[in-house]
Design a protein around this motif. Structure first.
Motif, PDB file in Angstrom:
ATOM      1  N   LEU A  60       0.824  -1.214   0.000  1.00 44.96           N
ATOM      2  CA  LEU A  60       0.000   0.000   0.000  1.00 44.96           C
ATOM      3  C   LEU A  60       0.855   1.261   0.000  1.00 44.96           C
ATOM      4  O   LEU A  60       0.511   2.252  -0.649  1.00 44.96           O
ATOM      5  N   THR A  61       1.986   1.223   0.690  1.00 41.84           N
ATOM      6  CA  THR A  61       2.878   2.377   0.724  1.00 41.84           C
ATOM      7  C   THR A  61       3.482   2.642  -0.651  1.00 41.84           C
ATOM      8  O   THR A  61       3.516   3.792  -1.119  1.00 41.84           O
ATOM      9  N   GLY A  64       0.670   3.823  -2.980  1.00 41.83           N
ATOM     10  CA  GLY A  64       0.270   5.192  -2.633  1.00 41.83           C
ATOM     11  C   GLY A  64       1.305   6.210  -3.043  1.00 41.83           C
ATOM     12  O   GLY A  64       0.966   7.281  -3.557  1.00 41.83           O
ATOM     13  N   SER A  65       2.573   5.894  -2.836  1.00 39.50           N
ATOM     14  CA  SER A  65       3.634   6.827  -3.234  1.00 39.50           C
ATOM     15  C   SER A  65       3.662   7.009  -4.745  1.00 39.50           C
ATOM     16  O   SER A  65       3.813   8.134  -5.241  1.00 39.50           O
TER      17      SER A  65
END
Length: 81
Positions: A60-61, A64-65
């Motif tokens: 997810l990181t 998202g980034s």
């Protein structure tokens, strides 16, 4: 006065008559598990559930980034009308 006493009896009766579960104290076992010097990072010592949560968080990181960078580039270079 009578209402106060009956309410007090009712509340103490419901609390004291509730079923009590015996819960084992697992703190010592958890301390041994997390303090063991076995080369595993502390955020993964909890087992498979910790590994799955870690990988999901990293995915997810990264997603998202990447999405934030895409949107920033999209906003910086608007389409010509």
């Amino acid at each position: 006065m009578f209402q106060h006493l009956s309410l007090q009896q009712l509340s103490s009766r419901s609390i004291s008559s509730s079923a009590r579960r015996q819960v084992d104290n697992m703190v010592k076992e958890k301390q041994k598990l997390f303090q063991a010097d076995n080369g595993i990072p502390v955020h993964l010592k909890g087992g498979a559930k910790d590994a799955i949560l870690y990988r999901a968080t990293m995915a997810l990181t990264v997603f998202g980034s990447g999405f934030v960078v895409y949107e920033l580039l999209n906003a910086a270079m608007p389409k010509k009308a």
